[in-house]
Motif scaffolding. Structure first.
Motif, PDB file in Angstrom:
ATOM      1  N   HIS A 185      74.255 -88.815  64.334  1.00  0.00           N
ATOM      2  CA  HIS A 185      74.528 -90.252  64.244  1.00  0.00           C
ATOM      3  C   HIS A 185      73.315 -90.990  63.679  1.00  0.00           C
ATOM      4  O   HIS A 185      72.191 -90.613  63.905  1.00  0.00           O
ATOM      5  CB  HIS A 185      74.873 -90.874  65.577  1.00  0.00           C
ATOM      6  CG  HIS A 185      75.086 -92.333  65.362  1.00  0.00           C
ATOM      7  ND1 HIS A 185      76.245 -92.793  64.819  1.00  0.00           N
ATOM      8  CD2 HIS A 185      74.249 -93.375  65.447  1.00  0.00           C
ATOM      9  CE1 HIS A 185      76.118 -94.088  64.622  1.00  0.00           C
ATOM     10  NE2 HIS A 185      74.901 -94.471  64.987  1.00  0.00           N
ATOM     11  N   GLY A 186      73.627 -92.101  63.054  1.00  0.00           N
ATOM     12  CA  GLY A 186      72.538 -92.943  62.512  1.00  0.00           C
ATOM     13  C   GLY A 186      72.185 -92.482  61.132  1.00  0.00           C
ATOM     14  O   GLY A 186      71.063 -92.674  60.705  1.00  0.00           O
ATOM     15  N   LYS A 192      61.137 -98.075  57.984  1.00  0.00           N
ATOM     16  CA  LYS A 192      60.388 -97.646  59.165  1.00  0.00           C
ATOM     17  C   LYS A 192      61.111 -98.146  60.397  1.00  0.00           C
ATOM     18  O   LYS A 192      61.244 -99.356  60.593  1.00  0.00           O
ATOM     19  CB  LYS A 192      58.955 -98.180  59.102  1.00  0.00           C
ATOM     20  CG  LYS A 192      58.173 -97.632  57.909  1.00  0.00           C
ATOM     21  CD  LYS A 192      56.751 -98.168  57.862  1.00  0.00           C
ATOM     22  CE  LYS A 192      56.005 -97.584  56.660  1.00  0.00           C
ATOM     23  NZ  LYS A 192      54.610 -98.060  56.589  1.00  0.00           N
ATOM     24  N   GLY A 193      61.618 -97.198  61.194  1.00  0.00           N
ATOM     25  CA  GLY A 193      62.350 -97.542  62.408  1.00  0.00           C
ATOM     26  C   GLY A 193      61.494 -97.326  63.628  1.00  0.00           C
ATOM     27  O   GLY A 193      60.664 -96.408  63.658  1.00  0.00           O
ATOM     28  N   LYS A 194      61.683 -98.163  64.643  1.00  0.00           N
ATOM     29  CA  LYS A 194      60.856 -98.107  65.854  1.00  0.00           C
ATOM     30  C   LYS A 194      61.701 -98.493  67.061  1.00  0.00           C
ATOM     31  O   LYS A 194      62.468 -99.462  66.995  1.00  0.00           O
ATOM     32  CB  LYS A 194      59.690 -99.088  65.690  1.00  0.00           C
ATOM     33  CG  LYS A 194      58.629 -99.022  66.766  1.00  0.00           C
ATOM     34  CD  LYS A 194      57.534-100.058  66.475  1.00  0.00           C
ATOM     35  CE  LYS A 194      56.609-100.224  67.672  1.00  0.00           C
ATOM     36  NZ  LYS A 194      55.615-101.304  67.468  1.00  0.00           N
ATOM     37  N   ALA A 217      69.699 -95.663  59.558  1.00  0.00           N
ATOM     38  CA  ALA A 217      69.236 -94.266  59.654  1.00  0.00           C
ATOM     39  C   ALA A 217      67.843 -94.193  60.287  1.00  0.00           C
ATOM     40  O   ALA A 217      67.568 -93.309  61.113  1.00  0.00           O
ATOM     41  CB  ALA A 217      69.225 -93.630  58.270  1.00  0.00           C
ATOM     42  N   ALA A 218      66.968 -95.121  59.925  1.00  0.00           N
ATOM     43  CA  ALA A 218      65.607 -95.115  60.471  1.00  0.00           C
ATOM     44  C   ALA A 218      65.618 -95.411  61.973  1.00  0.00           C
ATOM     45  O   ALA A 218      64.911 -94.763  62.754  1.00  0.00           O
ATOM     46  CB  ALA A 218      64.738 -96.127  59.736  1.00  0.00           C
ATOM     47  N   MET A 219      66.452 -96.366  62.387  1.00  0.00           N
ATOM     48  CA  MET A 219      66.528 -96.687  63.823  1.00  0.00           C
ATOM     49  C   MET A 219      67.186 -95.545  64.589  1.00  0.00           C
ATOM     50  O   MET A 219      66.705 -95.144  65.657  1.00  0.00           O
ATOM     51  CB  MET A 219      67.277 -97.998  64.028  1.00  0.00           C
ATOM     52  CG  MET A 219      66.553 -99.205  63.462  1.00  0.00           C
ATOM     53  SD  MET A 219      67.322-100.787  63.923  1.00  0.00           S
ATOM     54  CE  MET A 219      68.839-100.693  62.964  1.00  0.00           C
ATOM     55  N   GLY A 220      68.280 -95.013  64.051  1.00  0.00           N
ATOM     56  CA  GLY A 220      68.997 -93.934  64.733  1.00  0.00           C
ATOM     57  C   GLY A 220      68.124 -92.711  64.957  1.00  0.00           C
ATOM     58  O   GLY A 220      68.153 -92.098  66.026  1.00  0.00           O
ATOM     59  N   ASN A 221      67.309 -92.366  63.959  1.00  0.00           N
ATOM     60  CA  ASN A 221      66.445 -91.193  64.110  1.00  0.00           C
ATOM     61  C   ASN A 221      65.217 -91.475  64.961  1.00  0.00           C
ATOM     62  O   ASN A 221      64.707 -90.571  65.630  1.00  0.00           O
ATOM     63  CB  ASN A 221      66.082 -90.638  62.734  1.00  0.00           C
ATOM     64  CG  ASN A 221      67.265 -89.912  62.117  1.00  0.00           C
ATOM     65  OD1 ASN A 221      67.679 -88.853  62.609  1.00  0.00           O
ATOM     66  ND2 ASN A 221      67.874 -90.511  61.097  1.00  0.00           N
ATOM     67  N   ILE A 255      67.277 -88.847  72.690  1.00  0.00           N
ATOM     68  CA  ILE A 255      68.443 -89.656  73.078  1.00  0.00           C
ATOM     69  C   ILE A 255      69.472 -89.696  71.955  1.00  0.00           C
ATOM     70  O   ILE A 255      69.131 -89.880  70.788  1.00  0.00           O
ATOM     71  CB  ILE A 255      68.002 -91.109  73.393  1.00  0.00           C
ATOM     72  CG1 ILE A 255      67.052 -91.135  74.593  1.00  0.00           C
ATOM     73  CG2 ILE A 255      69.213 -92.020  73.638  1.00  0.00           C
ATOM     74  CD1 ILE A 255      66.371 -92.483  74.817  1.00  0.00           C
ATOM     75  N   LYS A 256      70.743 -89.499  72.337  1.00  0.00           N
ATOM     76  CA  LYS A 256      71.833 -89.666  71.380  1.00  0.00           C
ATOM     77  C   LYS A 256      72.229 -91.139  71.395  1.00  0.00           C
ATOM     78  O   LYS A 256      72.699 -91.647  72.409  1.00  0.00           O
ATOM     79  CB  LYS A 256      73.050 -88.838  71.792  1.00  0.00           C
ATOM     80  CG  LYS A 256      72.910 -87.343  71.546  1.00  0.00           C
ATOM     81  CD  LYS A 256      74.213 -86.637  71.925  1.00  0.00           C
ATOM     82  CE  LYS A 256      74.084 -85.141  71.795  1.00  0.00           C
ATOM     83  NZ  LYS A 256      75.296 -84.427  72.275  1.00  0.00           N
TER      84      LYS A 256
END
Lengths: 150, 150, 150, 150
Positions: free
Chosen positions: A149-150, A103-105, A68-72, A79-80
């Motif tokens: 998504h994500g 924490k997504g990056k 979820a963190a990476m997808g958002n 970007i989808k």
């Protein structure tokens, strides 16, 4: 309350709403705390239903919050992204008590593929190191019907 | 009803009970359908709460059921495995409708590490290809208090 | 000439010598440029024999140098690590020309497992994002016969 | 001598020649032994230069031969694949002596992404379990100048 670390307001509102409306996030108790250009911070308050009798969070919870963190983080760039690969290293056990943070990056946003990373923390201690590869399937139009998504 | 494909009855009962009692599995709707030496089959009946508005299952659901299939395949050998790494390739979208199945299989059971694979199917179509590495943290004593990693 | 960023001199000399004596490193042209506590920097001067006719470095070269960077980052802590898992994301094409660098870093050094990351750069541009899990098989005795895993 | 397990002759000749002409394969001693629709078998005769002083093959050799097996399995379908992700589990040590074999197989060939697996064997014993994701960058024209990704 989600903090906007510097992305377009319409896109920010679109993503916040789509996260709030995602059934799986509701079931898991996942919510978005911060969103910036190419980064997202997700949280989840651990409850006994996320755990096994050892009092540890199930690996699936950590993988879900990291995805979820990476997808958002990717969506913050307009970007989808659709997850193609997700690789998780469980470097420490996550406690039942306290807060789980991911924490997504975005590492690289290409036309075909987008590469991202996430780190998951339990009470501030890093418990999972995650790497994800996403297919770039188009750009987000904040006006259109929400896609989460994500 | 779980099918025993050939493991010790006491171990079989121990694993079946531990899966039934795992809170995260209950929340996700995960149940064990078959258990044999080094293999496990897990199922989940998809519901709207597993999905996003696109009507697709969330990646976290697939990673969770695959981890569960590998973890229980390892336990069928009497080994307590703790997930160290889990790598998932999402080869197709999983539908909201129909059954989600994960078949886990032990590739190599070593003293330090146990290597496993899982394939996830949606309505019989393969949707995820998964590889997992687990730390071998001891042997299961069916008499002791249940442990349900995976 | 390898820079010592702060590890014990005997261990440093041991590692430098073992890297110089590793046949596979010689064949690949891999050498060690810096070693600190939990980190290692490896370089390789690209030559036509590392490439395919497209003038791009072969993926195997990037995976090899990344594995070497992680393996030596672990040895800088006095730990003998054996690669259990290595996951590489090829985020950009590496050019034939210029220098290939890999920076390895230990994320978590446990008694059973050691988790590491590496980033590979071609002319300063990041081309691969790598995550590795290693079995901790003992401590290094700089006095003993050289072992050069990684 | 490469065995054709049933692909178009022109494509077969094109791939065999491109493998023979790949400098990195020559340096590593990699050659193609069989090619069928969606599958490829690669071999390498281990020599001391592939090893470390422990007499074991370096992990980079196994990852390189596995990447080659997956890349050529994809090319057997007439698809140009560029490695996006490669995840390798080292399930056993590979001996210096005897033959190293990698069997690559396409799991799913999509328009955007192609998913593959490879198993690496040392003297017939499985030593590495590999999963790869490739970007589908076009179709191969056996008439054009050779391209030898993988």
């Amino acid at each position: 309350m989600t903090i906007n670390l510097g992305i377009d307001t319409a896109l920010f509102e679109y993503i916040c709403q789509s996260v709030e409306n995602t059934p799986f996030y509701k079931m898991m108790g996942i919510y978005l705390t911060a969103l910036g250009p190419g980064e997202a911070e997700i949280q989840l308050k651990a409850t006994p239903q996320h755990t096994n009798p050892l009092g540890l969070l199930h690996g699936g919870v950590l993988m879900s919050i990291a995805d979820a963190a990476m997808g958002n983080a990717i969506r913050s760039l307009g970007i989808k992204g659709v997850t193609a690969d997700c690789s998780t290293s469980f470097i420490a056990s996550a406690s039942l008590y306290g807060l789980l943070q991911a924490k997504g990056k975005v590492v690289k946003a290409g036309k075909r593929l987008v590469f991202a990373r996430a780190e998951v923390f339990s009470n501030g201690q890093m418990v999972a190191d995650v790497k994800g590869t996403f297919a770039n399937v188009g750009t987000i139009d904040p006006g259109e019907k929400s896609d989460q998504h994500g």
